[in-house]
Design a protein around this motif. Structure first.
Motif, PDB file in Angstrom:
ATOM      1  N   LEU A 550      48.225  47.530  44.153  1.00 38.06           N
ATOM      2  CA  LEU A 550      47.218  48.124  45.039  1.00 38.06           C
ATOM      3  C   LEU A 550      45.822  48.015  44.432  1.00 38.06           C
ATOM      4  CD1 LEU A 550      49.069  51.337  46.304  1.00 38.06           C
ATOM      5  CD2 LEU A 550      48.519  49.287  47.628  1.00 38.06           C
ATOM      6  N   ALA A 551      45.725  48.245  43.109  1.00 31.88           N
ATOM      7  CA  ALA A 551      44.426  48.164  42.438  1.00 31.88           C
ATOM      8  C   ALA A 551      43.875  46.737  42.499  1.00 31.88           C
ATOM      9  CB  ALA A 551      44.558  48.630  40.992  1.00 31.88           C
ATOM     10  N   LYS A 552      44.748  45.747  42.290  1.00 36.19           N
ATOM     11  CA  LYS A 552      44.304  44.353  42.355  1.00 36.19           C
ATOM     12  C   LYS A 552      43.861  43.977  43.769  1.00 36.19           C
ATOM     13  CE  LYS A 552      46.776  42.297  38.457  1.00 36.19           C
ATOM     14  NZ  LYS A 552      47.752  41.267  38.027  1.00 36.19           N
ATOM     15  N   GLU A 553      44.645  44.437  44.753  1.00 30.10           N
ATOM     16  CA  GLU A 553      44.281  44.148  46.146  1.00 30.10           C
ATOM     17  C   GLU A 553      42.954  44.798  46.508  1.00 30.10           C
ATOM     18  OE1 GLU A 553      47.631  45.551  48.308  1.00 30.10           O
ATOM     19  OE2 GLU A 553      48.854  43.755  47.946  1.00 30.10           O
ATOM     20  N   ALA A 554      42.747  46.044  46.031  1.00 26.80           N
ATOM     21  CA  ALA A 554      41.495  46.740  46.313  1.00 26.80           C
ATOM     22  C   ALA A 554      40.315  46.014  45.665  1.00 26.80           C
ATOM     23  CB  ALA A 554      41.572  48.183  45.803  1.00 26.80           C
ATOM     24  N   ARG A 555      40.517  45.534  44.439  1.00 27.04           N
ATOM     25  CA  ARG A 555      39.447  44.815  43.746  1.00 27.04           C
ATOM     26  C   ARG A 555      39.120  43.511  44.475  1.00 27.04           C
ATOM     27  NH1 ARG A 555      41.393  45.241  39.072  1.00 27.04           N
ATOM     28  NH2 ARG A 555      42.461  43.256  38.863  1.00 27.04           N
ATOM     29  N   THR A 556      40.154  42.806  44.924  1.00 23.18           N
ATOM     30  CA  THR A 556      39.942  41.555  45.660  1.00 23.18           C
ATOM     31  C   THR A 556      39.211  41.819  46.968  1.00 23.18           C
ATOM     32  OG1 THR A 556      41.973  40.634  44.716  1.00 23.18           O
ATOM     33  CG2 THR A 556      41.103  39.567  46.681  1.00 23.18           C
ATOM     34  N   ALA A 557      39.634  42.885  47.666  1.00 27.59           N
ATOM     35  CA  ALA A 557      38.989  43.236  48.939  1.00 27.59           C
ATOM     36  C   ALA A 557      37.528  43.629  48.729  1.00 27.59           C
ATOM     37  CB  ALA A 557      39.747  44.379  49.607  1.00 27.59           C
ATOM     38  N   ARG A 558      37.257  44.359  47.639  1.00 25.14           N
ATOM     39  CA  ARG A 558      35.880  44.796  47.361  1.00 25.14           C
ATOM     40  C   ARG A 558      34.986  43.595  47.090  1.00 25.14           C
ATOM     41  NH1 ARG A 558      36.973  47.618  43.371  1.00 25.14           N
ATOM     42  NH2 ARG A 558      36.225  46.278  41.682  1.00 25.14           N
ATOM     43  N   ILE A 559      35.491  42.635  46.320  1.00 25.24           N
ATOM     44  CA  ILE A 559      34.710  41.439  46.021  1.00 25.24           C
ATOM     45  C   ILE A 559      34.441  40.646  47.296  1.00 25.24           C
ATOM     46  CG2 ILE A 559      34.781  39.204  44.839  1.00 25.24           C
ATOM     47  CD1 ILE A 559      36.369  40.613  42.597  1.00 25.24           C
ATOM     48  N   ALA A 560      35.494  40.547  48.162  1.00 27.47           N
ATOM     49  CA  ALA A 560      35.323  39.822  49.428  1.00 27.47           C
ATOM     50  C   ALA A 560      34.292  40.505  50.319  1.00 27.47           C
ATOM     51  CB  ALA A 560      36.663  39.719  50.148  1.00 27.47           C
ATOM     52  N   ALA A 561      34.348  41.860  50.361  1.00 26.14           N
ATOM     53  CA  ALA A 561      33.396  42.610  51.186  1.00 26.14           C
ATOM     54  C   ALA A 561      31.976  42.436  50.678  1.00 26.14           C
ATOM     55  CB  ALA A 561      33.780  44.093  51.187  1.00 26.14           C
ATOM     56  N   GLU A 562      31.795  42.453  49.367  1.00 28.25           N
ATOM     57  CA  GLU A 562      30.465  42.269  48.789  1.00 28.25           C
ATOM     58  C   GLU A 562      29.913  40.896  49.127  1.00 28.25           C
ATOM     59  OE1 GLU A 562      31.162  42.983  44.692  1.00 28.25           O
ATOM     60  OE2 GLU A 562      31.127  45.182  44.877  1.00 28.25           O
ATOM     61  N   ARG A 563      30.791  39.906  49.149  1.00 24.64           N
ATOM     62  CA  ARG A 563      30.336  38.550  49.471  1.00 24.64           C
ATOM     63  C   ARG A 563      29.961  38.431  50.949  1.00 24.64           C
ATOM     64  NH1 ARG A 563      34.588  34.781  45.975  1.00 24.64           N
ATOM     65  NH2 ARG A 563      33.620  35.181  43.935  1.00 24.64           N
ATOM     66  N   GLN A 564      30.695  39.145  51.823  1.00 18.47           N
ATOM     67  CA  GLN A 564      30.379  39.116  53.253  1.00 18.47           C
ATOM     68  C   GLN A 564      29.056  39.815  53.545  1.00 18.47           C
ATOM     69  OE1 GLN A 564      33.662  40.731  55.415  1.00 18.47           O
ATOM     70  NE2 GLN A 564      34.903  38.874  55.238  1.00 18.47           N
ATOM     71  N   GLN A 565      28.783  40.910  52.815  1.00 21.67           N
ATOM     72  CA  GLN A 565      27.554  41.665  53.041  1.00 21.67           C
ATOM     73  C   GLN A 565      26.332  40.920  52.526  1.00 21.67           C
ATOM     74  OE1 GLN A 565      28.216  45.421  51.155  1.00 21.67           O
ATOM     75  NE2 GLN A 565      29.759  46.075  52.642  1.00 21.67           N
ATOM     76  N   ALA A 566      26.523  40.099  51.542  1.00 24.32           N
ATOM     77  CA  ALA A 566      25.383  39.380  50.972  1.00 24.32           C
ATOM     78  C   ALA A 566      25.721  37.907  50.812  1.00 24.32           C
ATOM     79  CB  ALA A 566      24.992  39.981  49.628  1.00 24.32           C
ATOM     80  N   PRO A 567      25.910  37.203  51.968  1.00 19.77           N
ATOM     81  CA  PRO A 567      26.312  35.794  51.882  1.00 19.77           C
ATOM     82  C   PRO A 567      25.262  34.923  51.204  1.00 19.77           C
ATOM     83  CG  PRO A 567      25.683  36.380  54.122  1.00 19.77           C
ATOM     84  CD  PRO A 567      25.744  37.648  53.350  1.00 19.77           C
ATOM     85  N   GLU A 568      23.974  35.360  51.352  1.00 19.65           N
ATOM     86  CA  GLU A 568      22.919  34.537  50.784  1.00 19.65           C
ATOM     87  C   GLU A 568      22.958  34.533  49.256  1.00 19.65           C
ATOM     88  OE1 GLU A 568      21.600  38.722  51.003  1.00 19.65           O
ATOM     89  OE2 GLU A 568      22.553  37.297  52.384  1.00 19.65           O
ATOM     90  N   SER A 569      23.584  35.586  48.700  1.00 20.20           N
ATOM     91  CA  SER A 569      23.611  35.639  47.241  1.00 20.20           C
ATOM     92  C   SER A 569      24.964  35.246  46.671  1.00 20.20           C
ATOM     93  CB  SER A 569      23.259  37.057  46.763  1.00 20.20           C
ATOM     94  OG  SER A 569      24.225  37.977  47.236  1.00 20.20           O
ATOM     95  N   SER A 570      25.877  34.744  47.547  1.00 17.94           N
ATOM     96  CA  SER A 570      27.225  34.427  47.076  1.00 17.94           C
ATOM     97  C   SER A 570      27.210  33.314  46.044  1.00 17.94           C
ATOM     98  CB  SER A 570      28.126  34.040  48.259  1.00 17.94           C
ATOM     99  OG  SER A 570      27.614  32.886  48.896  1.00 17.94           O
ATOM    100  N   SER A 571      26.352  32.332  46.252  1.00 18.24           N
ATOM    101  CA  SER A 571      26.305  31.242  45.278  1.00 18.24           C
ATOM    102  C   SER A 571      25.848  31.751  43.921  1.00 18.24           C
ATOM    103  CB  SER A 571      25.370  30.133  45.767  1.00 18.24           C
ATOM    104  OG  SER A 571      24.066  30.656  45.963  1.00 18.24           O
TER     105      SER A 571
END
Length: 646
Positions: A550-571
């Motif tokens: 669950l902790a790994k899934e939550a961490r993966t989801a958090r990273i994905a959400a951060e990338r969606q919120q700031a696509p311009e800074s994903s690179s």
């Protein structure tokens, strides 16, 4: 189709019968677990199957054309090609493919030469032969065997930077994992594994389980790892009192079937005994009547008894060790670790970890091989000094320490001398009684410790520990050399212990029964560890894996959400992440390089000291004592360095 058949095999060493009239067969695709107490003959059976031992009688039949691959529990390290790299040693398991590869390279060079010389007809003819070589090479797996070798090593805990290291620099545990990887890569028709879970961390164990579960060919496994057996085997061969019986089902199913069989046998035995008693009473009554027709009845009843097939109770199972631990009251806060760091030389291993352990907790320390678990146990037990930070023990804490290498034993003493010197105030009879609880008979206690097996040394270490009055048990891989019965006896004793336990173990059955909390050492974590408090003590490992997932899934989801919120800074994020990963990789490579260089220097010093000890210092007792002290220091440091580079 039957892959392997063992028929009426018997084996003796001198007057001792190890195996007697053993028969069983294994079909294609079956996975058989082999269980039994230490010394039951499991490894001897493997050596009969592989042809290393010749049985006194009986035979082993292997399906025509089938290959057998066997992993030994304690392989002979002296026979290794020390100058060969790890990855080259893996490739050498495929001599036919390497030969074909060399033939292809030679044929390509020949075609190129013929073309340059204008001999086009010969070049065309040679090209046809080259095409056939390439076709056969691909058909035999030549295009993927190198990738498979590399993947096996990575899965079993070898980091990329170790693949080019020479075999001579590996520790015993690393070589065992290398031998396992090499064997699995060849995919023999009959795969035989003797204690394959030794030296594997939790993640490598999980991968090995999935590999074996999906293996399409025949597997035979000797193991004391009950969790592993339950998840990999479909049948179980139980060796006991030199005989063997094959059961359908894994370890747990076999235990249930054995219990049901024993209960059924006892019921039938009691019913038969009642019937025998009734017939005998009738005979006695007829005799008292003393008439002619009574004698006819008596003879009939006696014939009935003689014809009756007597039911015999099964022999009792071999004795297990019996132990319990004495405890004393302690403070509520047993151990506080604050900002703890430790390095071997310039090589950092533990960095800034902190945690608090309270009374009555049973804490299991987990983590990948080389993360510092055994080092942490030694730090807690004051066998090593922290580089930074501190460890604070609570009031009246008395430690009992179990070392997985059993380094607290003196090899030049006998079993009884070891106990007597540890407890000189105890009476001889009391010490003999304690040793008997750990299955050391009158002859065994006079054996030198140097000739004991790993299981016997583990039992002796536990016997010494049992007589101490402690309230904090620190245990490093306590089930490693114990058979299943002894491991269960230890678990029961620990569950009854009225104190605190800190243990390192990769035995998931042990973790399941013991742990109330798990601390996972993880260098990539911000705190250097992840702390899991378990609510379900009855299924601790499953609960730990659930929370971890669950902790790994939550961490993966958090990273994905951060990338969606700031696509311009994903690179930029990707760049920063790659930068961090590369920095960590370089730092890890540097640590391993420094550790490897330090190991080489220490091993050279150790070799020189041993030469001096048996040479110039042989009669100089002062210098010999100095050498022994230095050797102990070197061996302690080497153990830590081996742990780091594993």
């Amino acid at each position: 189709m039957i892959a392997l058949s063992v028929s009426d095999v018997s084996l003796s060493f001198g007057m001792e019968t190890v195996l007697k009239n053993i028969s069983f067969s294994v079909n294609d695709g079956e996975r058989v677990g082999v269980i039994g107490v230490n010394g039951a003959g499991k490894t001897s059976l493997f050596k009969v199957i592989t042809g290393e031992y010749t049985p006194d009688s009986g035979a082993v039949y292997l399906q025509r054309g089938y290959t057998v691959g066997c992993l030994e529990q304690n392989p002979d390290l002296t026979s290794l090609p020390g100058g060969v790299s790890v990855i080259e040693y893996m490739y050498s398991a495929f001599p036919a493919l390497l030969a074909t590869e060399a033939a292809i390279a030679e044929a390509e060079a020949e075609v190129s030469r013929l073309s340059r010389e204008g001999k086009h007809d010969e070049a065309v003819a040679r090209t046809e032969a080259l095409t056939e070589l390439n076709r056969r090479f691909a058909l035999d797996g030549g295009l993927e065997f190198r990738a498979r070798c590399r993947s096996m090593l990575l899965r079993l805990g070898f980091p990329e930077e170790l693949l080019e290291r020479r075999i001579s620099t590996l520790s015993g545990g690393q070589y065992t994992r290398l031998a396992l990887a090499r064997l699995l890569a060849t995919e023999p028709d009959v795969l035989m594994l003797d204690e394959p879970t030794n030296h594997l961390d939790i993640d490598a164990l999980a991968w090995l389980e999935s590999f074996i579960a999906s293996y399409k060919k025949t597997v035979i496994i000797i193991s004391h790892d009950r969790y592993f057996l339950d998840r990999t085997t479909t049948k179980t061969l139980h060796i006991q009192y030199a005989g063997a019986k094959l059961y359908h089902g894994n370890y747990t199913a076999t235990r249930e079937q054995q219990a049901a069989d024993a209960a059924s046998l006892e019921k039938r035995y009691k019913e038969q005994q009642k019937e025998i008693a009734r017939i005998k009473a009738n005979i006695e009554f007829q005799r008292r009547c003393n008439r002619e027709h009574n004698f006819v009845t008596i003879r009939a009843k006696e014939k009935q008894l003689a014809r009756m097939e007597k039911i015999e109770l099964a022999p009792p199972p071999p004795k297990d060790i019996r132990l319990s631990f004495s405890s004393e009251e302690s403070a509520g806060d047993v151990l506080e670790v604050k900002d703890l760091s430790f390095s071997y030389g310039t090589v950092p291993l533990i960095k800034g970890i902190s945690f608090l352990i309270r009374r009555y907790e049973r804490v299991l320390v987990l983590g990948k091989n080389g993360c510092g678990k055994s080092t942490l146990m030694k730090l807690i037990n004051s066998m090593l000094t922290p580089e930074r930070g501190k460890l604070t023990l609570g009031y009246n804490i008395k430690i009992g320490y179990y070392d997985q290498e059993n380094r607290g034993l003196s090899m030049n003493k006998t079993v009884f001398e070891e106990m007597h010197d540890e407890y000189p105030d105890k009476k001889d009879g009391e010490l003999r009684s304690v040793l008997a609880l750990f299955l050391f008979g009158a002859d065994d206690i006079e054996k030198p410790i140097s000739v004991l097996s790993g299981g016997e040394r583990a039992r002796l270490t536990l016997a010494k520990l049992m007589l101490k009055k402690v309230n904090l048990l620190i245990m490093d891989e306590p089930t490693n050399h114990l058979d299943i019965g002894s491991a269960e006896a230890l678990e029961n004793a620990l569950l009854a212990f009225d104190g605190t336990i800190i243990a390192v173990s990769h035995d998931r059955y042990f973790i399941n029964r013991i742990a109330t909390r798990i601390i996972e050492l993880d260098a990539e974590s911000e705190r250097g560890l992840v702390d899991y408090s378990l609510e379900d003590y009855d299924d601790a490992y499953t609960e730990y894996m659930r929370i971890r997932t669950l902790a790994k899934e939550a961490r993966t989801a958090r990273i994905a959400a951060e990338r969606q919120q700031a696509p311009e800074s994903s690179s930029k994020l990707d760049y920063e992440q790659r930068k961090r990963e590369n920095a960590e990789k370089r730092a890890k490579e540097k640590r391993i390089k420094e550790a490897t260089e330090r190991v080489a220097a220490l091993e050279s010093e150790l070799e020189a000291l041993e030469e001096e000890l048996f040479g110039e210092a042989a009669t100089n007792y002062v210098r010999a004592a100095e050498i022994e002290a230095r050797k102990t220091e070197i061996e302690e440091e080497l153990l830590g360095l081996y742990e780091l580079i594993m």
